[in-house]
Design a protein around this motif. Structure first.
Motif, PDB file in Angstrom:
ATOM      1  N   UNK A 170       0.833  -1.210   0.000  1.00 31.59           N
ATOM      2  CA  UNK A 170       0.000   0.000   0.000  1.00 31.59           C
ATOM      3  C   UNK A 170       0.871   1.264   0.000  1.00 31.59           C
ATOM      4  N   UNK A 171       1.878   1.292   0.877  1.00 31.79           N
ATOM      5  CA  UNK A 171       2.743   2.481   0.988  1.00 31.79           C
ATOM      6  C   UNK A 171       3.516   2.713  -0.312  1.00 31.79           C
ATOM      7  N   UNK A 172       4.057   1.631  -0.873  1.00 32.30           N
ATOM      8  CA  UNK A 172       4.867   1.796  -2.089  1.00 32.30           C
ATOM      9  C   UNK A 172       4.006   2.188  -3.279  1.00 32.30           C
ATOM     10  N   UNK A 173       2.810   1.603  -3.393  1.00 28.35           N
ATOM     11  CA  UNK A 173       1.985   1.950  -4.557  1.00 28.35           C
ATOM     12  C   UNK A 173       1.515   3.396  -4.433  1.00 28.35           C
ATOM     13  N   UNK A 174       1.225   3.820  -3.204  1.00 27.79           N
ATOM     14  CA  UNK A 174       0.817   5.217  -3.020  1.00 27.79           C
ATOM     15  C   UNK A 174       1.981   6.160  -3.352  1.00 27.79           C
ATOM     16  N   UNK A 175       3.182   5.752  -2.965  1.00 23.26           N
ATOM     17  CA  UNK A 175       4.354   6.594  -3.246  1.00 23.26           C
ATOM     18  C   UNK A 175       4.556   6.739  -4.763  1.00 23.26           C
ATOM     19  N   UNK A 176       4.396   5.640  -5.483  1.00 22.02           N
ATOM     20  CA  UNK A 176       4.559   5.705  -6.940  1.00 22.02           C
ATOM     21  C   UNK A 176       3.451   6.577  -7.538  1.00 22.02           C
ATOM     22  N   UNK A 177       2.237   6.384  -7.046  1.00 26.96           N
ATOM     23  CA  UNK A 177       1.082   7.096  -7.629  1.00 26.96           C
ATOM     24  C   UNK A 177       1.139   8.593  -7.359  1.00 26.96           C
ATOM     25  N   UNK A 178       1.522   8.976  -6.125  1.00 27.79           N
ATOM     26  CA  UNK A 178       1.416  10.389  -5.730  1.00 27.79           C
ATOM     27  C   UNK A 178       2.757  11.115  -5.755  1.00 27.79           C
ATOM     28  N   UNK A 179       3.849  10.338  -5.798  1.00 25.96           N
ATOM     29  CA  UNK A 179       5.168  10.966  -5.765  1.00 25.96           C
ATOM     30  C   UNK A 179       5.622  11.300  -4.358  1.00 25.96           C
ATOM     31  N   UNK A 180       4.813  10.976  -3.335  1.00 30.21           N
ATOM     32  CA  UNK A 180       5.320  11.213  -1.971  1.00 30.21           C
ATOM     33  C   UNK A 180       4.958  10.059  -1.040  1.00 30.21           C
ATOM     34  N   UNK A 181       5.848   9.844  -0.082  1.00 27.57           N
ATOM     35  CA  UNK A 181       5.700   8.737   0.860  1.00 27.57           C
ATOM     36  C   UNK A 181       4.596   9.071   1.861  1.00 27.57           C
ATOM     37  N   UNK A 182       3.613   8.181   2.059  1.00 31.31           N
ATOM     38  CA  UNK A 182       2.591   8.481   3.068  1.00 31.31           C
ATOM     39  C   UNK A 182       3.190   8.569   4.475  1.00 31.31           C
ATOM     40  N   UNK A 183       2.481   9.269   5.374  1.00 29.27           N
ATOM     41  CA  UNK A 183       3.017   9.524   6.718  1.00 29.27           C
ATOM     42  C   UNK A 183       3.447   8.252   7.445  1.00 29.27           C
ATOM     43  N   UNK A 184       2.657   7.188   7.297  1.00 19.60           N
ATOM     44  CA  UNK A 184       2.958   5.944   7.999  1.00 19.60           C
ATOM     45  C   UNK A 184       4.339   5.391   7.622  1.00 19.60           C
ATOM     46  N   UNK A 185       4.781   5.710   6.400  1.00 22.07           N
ATOM     47  CA  UNK A 185       6.077   5.191   5.944  1.00 22.07           C
ATOM     48  C   UNK A 185       7.248   6.076   6.326  1.00 22.07           C
ATOM     49  N   UNK A 186       6.957   7.318   6.757  1.00 20.11           N
ATOM     50  CA  UNK A 186       8.049   8.299   6.931  1.00 20.11           C
ATOM     51  C   UNK A 186       9.121   7.896   7.950  1.00 20.11           C
ATOM     52  N   UNK A 187       8.748   7.230   9.075  1.00 19.11           N
ATOM     53  CA  UNK A 187       9.828   6.857  10.010  1.00 19.11           C
ATOM     54  C   UNK A 187      10.799   5.831   9.438  1.00 19.11           C
ATOM     55  N   UNK A 188      10.488   5.271   8.270  1.00 18.71           N
ATOM     56  CA  UNK A 188      11.269   4.127   7.789  1.00 18.71           C
ATOM     57  C   UNK A 188      12.130   4.438   6.574  1.00 18.71           C
ATOM     58  N   UNK A 189      12.356   5.735   6.309  1.00 20.03           N
ATOM     59  CA  UNK A 189      13.198   6.093   5.171  1.00 20.03           C
ATOM     60  C   UNK A 189      14.653   5.721   5.440  1.00 20.03           C
ATOM     61  N   UNK A 190      15.377   5.407   4.372  1.00 24.08           N
ATOM     62  CA  UNK A 190      16.793   5.026   4.500  1.00 24.08           C
ATOM     63  C   UNK A 190      17.613   6.136   5.135  1.00 24.08           C
ATOM     64  N   UNK A 191      17.159   7.396   4.940  1.00 17.86           N
ATOM     65  CA  UNK A 191      17.921   8.539   5.451  1.00 17.86           C
ATOM     66  C   UNK A 191      18.097   8.492   6.964  1.00 17.86           C
ATOM     67  N   UNK A 192      17.266   7.720   7.686  1.00 25.32           N
ATOM     68  CA  UNK A 192      17.418   7.671   9.146  1.00 25.32           C
ATOM     69  C   UNK A 192      18.759   7.048   9.555  1.00 25.32           C
ATOM     70  N   UNK A 193      19.370   6.304   8.637  1.00 23.92           N
ATOM     71  CA  UNK A 193      20.674   5.696   8.942  1.00 23.92           C
ATOM     72  C   UNK A 193      21.823   6.617   8.510  1.00 23.92           C
ATOM     73  N   UNK A 194      21.479   7.839   8.096  1.00 23.57           N
ATOM     74  CA  UNK A 194      22.528   8.772   7.685  1.00 23.57           C
ATOM     75  C   UNK A 194      22.860   8.629   6.215  1.00 23.57           C
ATOM     76  N   UNK A 195      22.079   7.816   5.483  1.00 22.72           N
ATOM     77  CA  UNK A 195      22.318   7.674   4.044  1.00 22.72           C
ATOM     78  C   UNK A 195      21.958   8.969   3.347  1.00 22.72           C
TER      79      UNK A 195
END
Ligand code: GLY
Length: 382
Positions: A357-382
């Motif tokens: 659901x999160x990935x298809x919404x991201x592809x469709x809208x161009x932005x990550x839904x709120x529920x997915x935001x804590x899980x971005x790769x950038x949290x590891x300093x990437x």
């Protein structure tokens, strides 16, 4: 000869495990042209797993964002399964049994009580039971079981059935499956343009999604500093067959701590009992070791003595894609048009619907839904 595989796709997915297949199905249902590449679709961790949907019983101290995601996905499973079944005419394998956690000795019981207190503080539904009450729910449990916790909302899925049904769903939806390993993400500057396969062929697409589980950090073409910190954690799992005379050996998923060791037993309606799982860090080694089989059987028979009478049908090992904080990596990668859907560790089956659901919404809208935001790769300093 190296060739471009004909037919441009809107999305290329790397990896046809449960996560990749479910995401492909969602995107194809949204009308996108989708290609999935995997040398052995569905055959890795998704097939080895036991299929527990255990947001409550597997909750860990301090993993609140992950708990919210896990609960959202557990809630999404029934509708996801129903839709999948309607689309394919096949069962999705959801089995709503609830879960019974049990403890063997006094230390095990103290640990179980501590966890139950934490689960209650989080507002999760758990009911503390005596050993006798636990045995009322599961009469074949050992008399040595001293305490239990009933978790009505944690269920299981026959993950092999779910894989088979998702493979059918993507086929019905017109998803193209390419039985090749994606070895490289093709880029131009900081933009992903597609993938190169292990035979040199290329697939171009408007969007690449890497759902390659424990192999996600090995994709050439992705700069070292942008690769997700995903490592393999091996788990050995046994499949036992309960003879007719002892069925059902268990009515619910049973999770046990026996003399400090953890084991879980997942019953299927067809008489299969899945016993898991060891946890070792040995790189990409998937050999089943005697010590792993021994430990699982030792702990299973401690809490369920009839284990001795069951047929050992299969021993198998898989690799959990694990991150430093045990949570998945979802969404933006740092390269334009490359998204991650990986790092699901112990929760891949559970997190399948919400990830799709999160990935298809991201592809469709161009932005990550709120529920997915804590899980971005950038949290590891990437
Ligand atoms: N969630 C069960 C396991 O990873 O062993």
């Amino acid at each position: 000869m190296v060739a471009e595989i004909p037919g441009t796709s809107d999305v290329v997915l790397i990896g046809a495990g449960l996560i990749g297949l479910a995401t492909a199905w969602r995107l194809a249902s949204d009308g996108l042209r989708v290609t999935v590449c995997d040398p052995t679709p569905g055959a890795q961790t998704s097939t080895v797993a036991a299929g527990m949907l255990a947001p409550v019983t597997e909750v860990e101290f301090g993993e609140d964002d992950l708990l919210a995601l896990n609960l959202a996905s557990a809630n999404a499973w029934p509708a996801f399964a129903a839709e999948l079944e309607e689309h394919t005419g096949q069962t999705a394998g959801l089995y709503k049994t609830g879960t019974l956690s049990v403890a063997y000795d006094v230390d095990d019981a103290a640990a179980l009580r501590r966890l139950a207190d934490y689960q209650r503080r989080l507002g999760l539904e758990v009911e503390t039971l005596s050993g006798r009450d636990a045995r009322r729910r599961e009469p074949m449990l050992a008399t040595g079981v001293t305490a239990g916790v009933w978790v009505p909302g944690d269920h299981s899925v026959d993950n092999r059935q779910a894989v088979a049904t998702l493979l059918r769903a993507v086929e019905v939806s017109g998803v193209q499956i390419v039985r090749r390993r994606a070895s490289k993400v093709i880029t131009s500057g900081t933009t992903a343009l597609g993938v190169q396969l292990d035979n040199g062929d290329t697939l171009h697409a408007g969007q690449v999604i890497a759902a390659a589980g424990p192999w996600s950090a090995q994709l050439d073409g992705v700069p070292e500093e942008l690769r997700p910190p995903v490592r393999p954690v091996k788990g050995e799992v046994l499949r036992l067959r309960v003879p007719e005379a002892y069925r059902p050996a268990l009515h619910h998923v049973v999770r046990a701590t026996a003399r400090g060791f953890s084991v879980y037993l997942v019953p299927r309606p067809n008489g299969e009992l899945v016993v898991g799982a060891t946890s070792t860090e040995l790189g990409y080694d998937t050999r089943v070791l005697a010590g792993g089989v021994f430990a699982l059987l030792r702990d299973a028979r401690t809490v369920l003595p009839v284990t001795d009478e069951l047929e050992l049908v299969e021993s198998i090992a898989g690799l959990r894609p694990t991150t430093p904080d045990n949570a998945p990596v979802l969404g933006p990668s740092g390269l334009d048009r490359l998204l991650w859907a990986t790092g699901h560790y112990r929760n891949g089956v559970l997190l399948t619907p919400i990830t799709a659901q999160i990935l298809s919404e991201t592809v469709r809208t161009g932005s990550l839904p709120d529920l997915g935001k804590p899980f971005v790769a950038a949290r590891f300093g990437q």
